[in-house]
Design a protein around this motif. Sequence first.
Motif, PDB file in Angstrom:
ATOM      1  N   SER A 189       0.813  -1.255  -0.063  1.00 54.71           N
ATOM      2  CA  SER A 189      -0.112  -0.104  -0.162  1.00 54.71           C
ATOM      3  C   SER A 189       0.739   1.108  -0.101  1.00 54.71           C
ATOM      4  CB  SER A 189      -0.890   0.109   1.138  1.00 54.71           C
ATOM      5  OG  SER A 189      -1.821  -1.242   1.349  1.00 54.71           O
ATOM      6  N   TYR A 190       1.614   1.364  -1.179  1.00 52.92           N
ATOM      7  CA  TYR A 190       2.791   2.498  -0.786  1.00 52.92           C
ATOM      8  C   TYR A 190       2.896   2.860  -2.243  1.00 52.92           C
ATOM      9  CZ  TYR A 190       6.645   0.061  -2.816  1.00 52.92           C
ATOM     10  OH  TYR A 190       7.653  -0.605  -3.814  1.00 52.92           O
ATOM     11  N   TRP A 191       3.701   4.089  -2.600  1.00 49.35           N
ATOM     12  CA  TRP A 191       4.159   4.709  -3.774  1.00 49.35           C
ATOM     13  C   TRP A 191       5.388   5.323  -3.526  1.00 49.35           C
ATOM     14  CZ3 TRP A 191      -0.616   5.659  -1.874  1.00 49.35           C
ATOM     15  CH2 TRP A 191      -1.002   6.738  -1.197  1.00 49.35           C
ATOM     16  N   ALA A 192       6.343   5.476  -4.296  1.00 51.55           N
ATOM     17  CA  ALA A 192       7.646   6.057  -4.153  1.00 51.55           C
ATOM     18  C   ALA A 192       7.971   6.532  -5.587  1.00 51.55           C
ATOM     19  CB  ALA A 192       8.689   5.274  -3.547  1.00 51.55           C
ATOM     20  N   GLU A 193       8.243   7.950  -5.714  1.00 53.00           N
ATOM     21  CA  GLU A 193       8.207   8.390  -7.095  1.00 53.00           C
ATOM     22  C   GLU A 193       9.301   9.283  -7.146  1.00 53.00           C
ATOM     23  OE1 GLU A 193       4.634  10.326  -8.142  1.00 53.00           O
ATOM     24  OE2 GLU A 193       3.555   8.457  -7.941  1.00 53.00           O
ATOM     25  N   CYS A 194      10.251   9.415  -8.445  1.00 48.36           N
ATOM     26  CA  CYS A 194      11.157  10.454  -8.624  1.00 48.36           C
ATOM     27  C   CYS A 194      10.836  10.870 -10.106  1.00 48.36           C
ATOM     28  CB  CYS A 194      12.563   9.873  -8.510  1.00 48.36           C
ATOM     29  SG  CYS A 194      13.958  11.309  -8.834  1.00 48.36           S
ATOM     30  N   ALA A 195      10.488  12.065 -10.375  1.00 45.02           N
ATOM     31  CA  ALA A 195      10.003  12.602 -11.585  1.00 45.02           C
ATOM     32  C   ALA A 195      10.835  13.994 -11.626  1.00 45.02           C
ATOM     33  CB  ALA A 195       8.631  12.679 -11.834  1.00 45.02           C
ATOM     34  N   TYR A 196      10.476  14.603 -13.031  1.00 49.93           N
ATOM     35  CA  TYR A 196      10.971  15.896 -13.404  1.00 49.93           C
ATOM     36  C   TYR A 196      10.112  16.643 -14.312  1.00 49.93           C
ATOM     37  CZ  TYR A 196      12.346  14.855 -18.085  1.00 49.93           C
ATOM     38  OH  TYR A 196      12.376  13.977 -19.401  1.00 49.93           O
ATOM     39  N   LYS A 197      10.082  18.008 -14.263  1.00 46.10           N
ATOM     40  CA  LYS A 197       9.153  18.611 -15.193  1.00 46.10           C
ATOM     41  C   LYS A 197       9.835  19.849 -15.566  1.00 46.10           C
ATOM     42  CE  LYS A 197       4.330  20.591 -15.484  1.00 46.10           C
ATOM     43  NZ  LYS A 197       3.060  20.516 -14.704  1.00 46.10           N
ATOM     44  N   LEU A 198      10.041  20.299 -16.681  1.00 44.23           N
ATOM     45  CA  LEU A 198      10.702  21.372 -17.297  1.00 44.23           C
ATOM     46  C   LEU A 198       9.893  22.641 -16.848  1.00 44.23           C
ATOM     47  CD1 LEU A 198      11.728  20.176 -20.986  1.00 44.23           C
ATOM     48  CD2 LEU A 198      13.274  20.685 -18.947  1.00 44.23           C
ATOM     49  N   GLY A 199      10.492  23.892 -16.277  1.00 40.68           N
ATOM     50  CA  GLY A 199       9.890  24.851 -15.585  1.00 40.68           C
ATOM     51  C   GLY A 199      10.347  24.837 -14.242  1.00 40.68           C
ATOM     52  N   SER A 200       9.726  25.970 -13.480  1.00 38.83           N
ATOM     53  CA  SER A 200       9.521  25.884 -12.217  1.00 38.83           C
ATOM     54  C   SER A 200       8.241  25.391 -11.747  1.00 38.83           C
ATOM     55  CB  SER A 200       9.975  27.565 -11.896  1.00 38.83           C
ATOM     56  OG  SER A 200       9.806  27.448 -10.471  1.00 38.83           O
ATOM     57  N   TYR A 201       8.262  24.341 -10.809  1.00 38.00           N
ATOM     58  CA  TYR A 201       7.047  23.873 -10.486  1.00 38.00           C
ATOM     59  C   TYR A 201       7.118  23.546  -8.797  1.00 38.00           C
ATOM     60  CZ  TYR A 201       5.391  23.896 -15.279  1.00 38.00           C
ATOM     61  OH  TYR A 201       5.130  24.170 -16.336  1.00 38.00           O
ATOM     62  N   THR A 202       6.043  23.261  -8.372  1.00 38.28           N
ATOM     63  CA  THR A 202       5.963  23.140  -6.674  1.00 38.28           C
ATOM     64  C   THR A 202       5.688  21.705  -6.447  1.00 38.28           C
ATOM     65  OG1 THR A 202       3.497  23.576  -6.846  1.00 38.28           O
ATOM     66  CG2 THR A 202       4.887  25.546  -6.324  1.00 38.28           C
ATOM     67  N   ALA A 203       6.141  21.538  -5.145  1.00 35.81           N
ATOM     68  CA  ALA A 203       5.745  20.230  -4.740  1.00 35.81           C
ATOM     69  C   ALA A 203       4.286  19.743  -4.919  1.00 35.81           C
ATOM     70  CB  ALA A 203       6.471  19.872  -3.346  1.00 35.81           C
ATOM     71  N   GLN A 204       3.394  20.625  -4.493  1.00 33.41           N
ATOM     72  CA  GLN A 204       2.094  20.610  -4.616  1.00 33.41           C
ATOM     73  C   GLN A 204       1.620  20.120  -5.919  1.00 33.41           C
ATOM     74  OE1 GLN A 204      -0.368  23.524  -2.976  1.00 33.41           O
ATOM     75  NE2 GLN A 204      -2.196  22.533  -3.208  1.00 33.41           N
ATOM     76  N   ASN A 205       2.103  20.695  -6.815  1.00 32.89           N
ATOM     77  CA  ASN A 205       1.805  20.375  -8.224  1.00 32.89           C
ATOM     78  C   ASN A 205       2.234  19.004  -8.519  1.00 32.89           C
ATOM     79  OD1 ASN A 205       3.237  20.301 -11.439  1.00 32.89           O
ATOM     80  ND2 ASN A 205       1.132  21.473 -11.182  1.00 32.89           N
ATOM     81  N   PHE A 206       3.403  18.485  -7.930  1.00 31.60           N
ATOM     82  CA  PHE A 206       3.915  17.056  -8.245  1.00 31.60           C
ATOM     83  C   PHE A 206       2.996  15.987  -7.602  1.00 31.60           C
ATOM     84  CE2 PHE A 206       7.620  14.028  -7.079  1.00 31.60           C
ATOM     85  CZ  PHE A 206       7.082  12.863  -8.024  1.00 31.60           C
TER      86      PHE A 206
END
Length: 544
Positions: A463-480
């Motif tokens: 019952s878990y999830w562990a993620e590492c991702a990227y997004k070009l530009g300046s974005y927040t942890a909440q958006n992630f």
Amino acid sequence: NNPQTIAVTLTVSPPASTVAEDFETMPSWSSSFDGSWGSAATWSIVSGGQSGNALQASRSSQGSSVKAKVYSVTASTNYTVTVYVKCPSFGGTYWCETACKLGSNTAEDFDNNSGTWTMIKKFANDGTNGNGATWTQYSVALNTGSNTQITLGYKLGSYGGAGPTVQWDTMRITPDGAVPAISRSPATLSPTCTQGSNASNQTFTVANSGLGVLSYSVSDNVSWLSCSPTSGTSTGEADTITVSYSTSGLSAGTHNGTITISDPAASNNPQTIAVTLTVNPPPPTIGRSPSTLSPSCTQGSNASSQTFTVQNTGGGTLSYSISDNVTWLSCSPTSGTSTGEADTITVTYSTSGLSAGTYNGTITISDPNATNNPQTIAVTLTVNPSKITVAENFTSMPSWSSSYNAAWGSAATWSIVSGGQSGNCLQAVRSSPGSSAKVKVYNITASAGYTISVYIKCPSGSSYWAECAYKLGSYTAQNFDADSGSWTMIKKFASDGTNGNGNVWTQYSKTFNSGSNTQISVGYKLGSSGGTGPTVRWDTLRIQ
């Protein structure tokens, strides 16, 4: 009284010359006359003569009209007077007369006293009624006696109505024994053309350099030229003959032909003009591909070599040279030849010393003999700023750009611990349900290719999830956390997917081009929905 002498006086008279009237324009008549009992005829110069234009007379009502011209001749000389006449038959009462009379006489005298004139030819409804409207030559012979002038007269009359339309042409007064001679200029012609085209027209002249009348014809012995006109007469004037060439179907090389000018009566018959035609191979044409080059590099490096091709798209041989106008490129080879094959030219760039920006240069391909010389290739060089790289070793806690913990659960515990892939590492653990994210924004170089990589160590769990991702530009942890679908996943572990990696340090990576972006956001997330989650570690983040 010895000796005695006798004086001898010799008079050498100039040779009698030929008189010519070709009616190309209206003669300067010595006199004209129209009978008072009727109307005047209409006199004009018209085309369609025996040779060129002709004199024409017509009348729409009754009357008698005469034109006369006085010419100079040599006394005590035998002459032949000739003239071409074209007269149709006619149903009404008419008369058409051509006559001459020695001395200077008037048109009125011809009309009122025609019996004293020597008739060259007369047509009339009650006599010879026309000649079928066909150009026919008529002549009379005479001796001038003491006379040094002769008058030629032309008459058209009708009674009771209109008369026929009559034409005269090519009047000659030729002394007996006058032998013509053919003169032509130039004696040779040397036309040239390119294979597949017709040589330009040329001209030569034919003249009578002797006496009398030169009645010549022009012929040739090849199919690739023609002369116009092909016949004519000359009493000394130079006639212009046009030579037209039909050479488009000939192969390259030299072709020879002969133009012949003939008059069986000429003292030097025949005369020829040698024609030497040179058909040159079609000229070369410069073909190059592509017509532009757009190299790019990062500041401090040399742009990669490029190539273009040069080939002859025309005829013959293209002998080209290649030059450029900037110091930061060079071409090899810089010259060559092509008969149609494509030659590859390599462009080498020396751009390491250039600052960031756009540079323009021109490569020029030249052959002075080419139809489209010169041709150019526009070179637009883009030198990008030195690429920014990122190295995050997690020796200490990063200065996060933003953090987020979902309101529906608890926060994870984030820390820097030993035992990383190399030194310390980032660790996230949680003891109860929730979703937590950390994001850091890094600076990167626009329009650059990158590889982003990170080491992850994750055990299996439930019952878990562990993620590492990227997004070009300046974005927040909440958006992630809320919109992770818009982020590019470097690696995701989950109980319902890839459930850990055996808790072994493993590197994961993605490649991208930054496009117009100068920042990238990298996010780390750990969440669980049914209790605690696994302990996850990240290390050695690289963007390079």
